[in-house]
Enzyme design. Structure first.
Site, PDB file in Angstrom:
ATOM      1  N   GLU A  15      75.274  19.043   8.462  1.00 55.76           N
ATOM      2  CA  GLU A  15      75.027  19.153   7.016  1.00 55.76           C
ATOM      3  C   GLU A  15      76.296  19.092   6.167  1.00 55.76           C
ATOM      4  OE1 GLU A  15      72.543  22.647   6.662  1.00 55.76           O
ATOM      5  OE2 GLU A  15      71.085  21.861   8.080  1.00 55.76           O
ATOM      6  N   GLU A  39      64.782  18.938  14.578  1.00 50.68           N
ATOM      7  CA  GLU A  39      64.270  19.960  13.640  1.00 50.68           C
ATOM      8  C   GLU A  39      62.984  19.514  12.944  1.00 50.68           C
ATOM      9  OE1 GLU A  39      67.310  21.759  11.256  1.00 50.68           O
ATOM     10  OE2 GLU A  39      68.891  21.315  12.695  1.00 50.68           O
TER      11      GLU A  39
HETATM   12  O1  G3I Z   1      68.834  38.457  13.383  1.00 47.60           O
HETATM   13  C1  G3I Z   1      68.794  39.004  12.055  1.00 47.60           C
HETATM   14  C2  G3I Z   1      68.161  40.356  12.084  1.00 47.60           C
HETATM   15  O2  G3I Z   1      68.982  41.218  12.806  1.00 47.60           O
HETATM   16  C3  G3I Z   1      67.989  40.835  10.641  1.00 47.60           C
HETATM   17  O3  G3I Z   1      67.331  42.058  10.634  1.00 47.60           O
HETATM   18  C4  G3I Z   1      67.182  39.825   9.834  1.00 47.60           C
HETATM   19  C5  G3I Z   1      67.051  40.236   8.370  1.00 47.60           C
HETATM   20  O4  G3I Z   1      66.889  39.114   7.530  1.00 47.60           O
HETATM   21  O5  G3I Z   1      67.853  38.605   9.873  1.00 47.60           O
HETATM   22  C6  G3I Z   1      67.980  38.074  11.174  1.00 47.60           C
HETATM   23  O6  G3I Z   1      68.672  36.887  11.111  1.00 47.60           O
HETATM   24  C7  G3I Z   1      67.978  35.778  10.588  1.00 47.60           C
HETATM   25  C8  G3I Z   1      68.031  34.661  11.626  1.00 47.60           C
HETATM   26  O7  G3I Z   1      67.474  33.505  11.112  1.00 47.60           O
HETATM   27  C9  G3I Z   1      67.278  35.041  12.914  1.00 47.60           C
HETATM   28  O8  G3I Z   1      65.934  35.177  12.651  1.00 47.60           O
HETATM   29  C10 G3I Z   1      68.682  35.348   9.329  1.00 47.60           C
HETATM   30  O9  G3I Z   1      68.496  36.312   8.312  1.00 47.60           O
HETATM   31  C11 G3I Z   1      68.115  34.031   8.869  1.00 47.60           C
HETATM   32  O10 G3I Z   1      68.899  33.536   7.763  1.00 47.60           O
HETATM   33  C12 G3I Z   1      68.197  33.020   9.998  1.00 47.60           C
HETATM   34  O11 G3I Z   1      67.612  31.831   9.545  1.00 47.60           O
HETATM   35  C13 G3I Z   1      67.900  30.688  10.311  1.00 47.60           C
HETATM   36  C14 G3I Z   1      68.582  29.665   9.396  1.00 47.60           C
HETATM   37  O12 G3I Z   1      68.757  28.432  10.088  1.00 47.60           O
HETATM   38  C15 G3I Z   1      69.974  30.126   8.976  1.00 47.60           C
HETATM   39  O13 G3I Z   1      70.847  30.121  10.076  1.00 47.60           O
HETATM   40  C16 G3I Z   1      66.587  30.127  10.821  1.00 47.60           C
HETATM   41  O14 G3I Z   1      66.049  31.025  11.794  1.00 47.60           O
HETATM   42  C17 G3I Z   1      66.821  28.761  11.462  1.00 47.60           C
HETATM   43  O15 G3I Z   1      65.577  28.164  11.764  1.00 47.60           O
HETATM   44  C18 G3I Z   1      67.561  27.847  10.471  1.00 47.60           C
HETATM   45  O16 G3I Z   1      67.823  26.615  11.120  1.00 47.60           O
HETATM   46  C19 G3I Z   1      68.478  25.622  10.326  1.00 47.60           C
HETATM   47  C20 G3I Z   1      69.323  24.771  11.255  1.00 47.60           C
HETATM   48  O17 G3I Z   1      70.204  25.583  11.974  1.00 47.60           O
HETATM   49  C21 G3I Z   1      70.087  23.698  10.470  1.00 47.60           C
HETATM   50  N1  G3I Z   1      69.184  22.901   9.669  1.00 47.60           N
HETATM   51  C22 G3I Z   1      68.284  23.641   8.793  1.00 47.60           C
HETATM   52  C23 G3I Z   1      67.496  24.651   9.618  1.00 47.60           C
HETATM   53  C24 G3I Z   1      66.503  25.364   8.763  1.00 47.60           C
HETATM   54  O18 G3I Z   1      67.160  26.099   7.772  1.00 47.60           O
END
Ligand code: G3I
Length: 370
Positions: free
Chosen positions: A152, A257
């Protein structure tokens, strides 16, 4: 009587469960002549806590990507700390069934710890980026088959995103990242991965990046088109155009994805910028209990149309990866509005194949008979 009946009932239930698993056919087998079928694993799959989810993964997918556990913030949260426990378990999971493993991701502006974001000295940032790539890729050298090296890096108009890497190192940071990645594991496949690649202006930006690397003789083997799409967008023509434009560069094309949201979109947002969040409401969460047949049918048709295009271009497509195993674990339940009930994948919350699974399987079978 009761004593005999109870164990008997359990055996019947186990039998029915495994029968249901056997009956539905396997995505990876149906698509074996065309391309790999992948999915993203979260910690509950990697640690095998989600038992039924793991069964789906092992039955239907031959490629895996870690949804989160290899992101910089998690794997390398402070300068001297690396968290390798879950990434190691991910690799072990894939090795058991000889799955194709994609590392995700090395250089990305998001989920980047503050200590990296605050570096302003180019020499220091390059050293930090190099060390991160060497440590993480080096650990899985010869085990992880491919990496999303840069993720990205583009704005929607095809210009470079002003990430800390861009601001401190300049546009050449991409060439540096790919060079270090190649040094860290010379046999590994190296990819550029981004969303909205179907949008012509953004795609031109990606084509520019890829051509610049190629002109400098820096290895880049493939491009990942993230498929965060919806029931009406993008058009089939734009998907097809993107595949053929990237294939013309002589590199492998991947659809990464993949998921198709069925929920209303605030402000007609497209893409996957994780920083965008909106308020939940009944209007924005119309199917909290079940997916109406009419929408399920629409989703199935949408997947069918899209997979027909993928199959048509199977000679240039190496892999199609879904972003999640089943609807219950999709990130789209929480983005761009937290706490909704979305239905973007081929398996429902009860681990059962949806109509869309059947249409996707039928596309492969139809091709077989041609
Ligand atoms: O693990 C923590 C947990 O400890 C906490 O209590 C909770 C509270 O919000 O958050 C948890 O972490 C979350 C994590 O996912 C695991 O579930 C983060 O907040 C959340 O922001 C994170 O979101 C991920 C996002 O990327 C940001 O990294 C999504 O699961 C994941 O599907 C998404 O994937 C991205 C690709 O890497 C790149 N392209 C876009 C795609 C979708 O956004």
């Amino acid at each position: 009587m009761k004593k005999i009946f109870f164990p008997f009932l359990i055996l019947v239930l186990i039998g029915l469960h495994s029968c249901a698993q056997k009956q539905s056919g396997s995505l990876k087998q149906a698509y074996a002549p065309y391309f790999k079928i992948g999915t993203a694993l979260n910690a509950s799959h990697i640690e095998e806590g989600d038992y039924d989810g793991v069964l789906l993964v092992r039955k239907h997918f031959n490629a895996i990507t870690p949804e989160n556990v290899m992101k910089w913030e998690l794997i390398h949260p402070s300068p001297t700390q690396y968290n390798f426990a879950l990434p190691d378990a991910f690799v072990k999971f894939g090795q058991r069934d000889s799955m194709f493993m994609v590392g995700h991701t090395l250089v990305w502006h998001s989920q980047l710890p503050q200590w990296v974001q605050s570096i302003t000295d180019p020499v220091q940032l390059e050293q930090v980026m190099k060390e991160h790539i060497f440590q993480v890729m080096g650990r899985y050298k010869g085990k992880i088959h491919a990496w999303d090296v840069v993720n990205e890096a583009l704005n929607e108009d095809g210009s470079m995103r002003e990430s800390v890497f861009y601001k401190v190192l300049g546009p050449n940071y991409i060439a540096k990242a790919f060079t270090y990645a190649h040094q860290a594991d010379p046999n590994c496949k190296l990819y550029y991965n981004d969303y909205n690649m179907v949008v012509p202006a953004k795609r031109q930006g990606a084509i520019r990046i890829i051509k610049e690397l190629q002109a400098q003789g820096i290895p880049i083997h493939g491009v990942g088109m993230q498929g965060h799409w919806n029931l009406n967008w993008p058009s089939l023509q734009d998907i097809e155009q993107a595949i053929t434009d990237f294939a013309a560069l002589g590199i492998t094309v991947m659809v990464t994805e993949l998921d198709i949201t069925v929920l209303p979109n605030p402000w007609d947002l497209v893409g996957a910028d994780v920083n965008q969040q909106f308020q939940n409401s009944e209007k924005m969460n119309p199917y909290p209990n079940f997916l109406p047949d009419s929408v399920d049918i629409q989703l199935a048709k949408r997947y069918e149309d899209i997979f027909k295009i993928f199959i048509k271009h199977h000679t240039v497509i190496d892999r199609v990866s879904f972003w999640g195993v089943h609807d219950g674990v999709s990130w789209l339940n929480d983005w761009p509005i937290h706490g909704r009930t979305n239905y973007p994948l081929l398996f429902n919350r009860n681990y059962k194949p949806k109509r869309a699974f059947k249409t996707v399987m039928a596309v492969a079978k139809l091709q077989e008979t041609k």
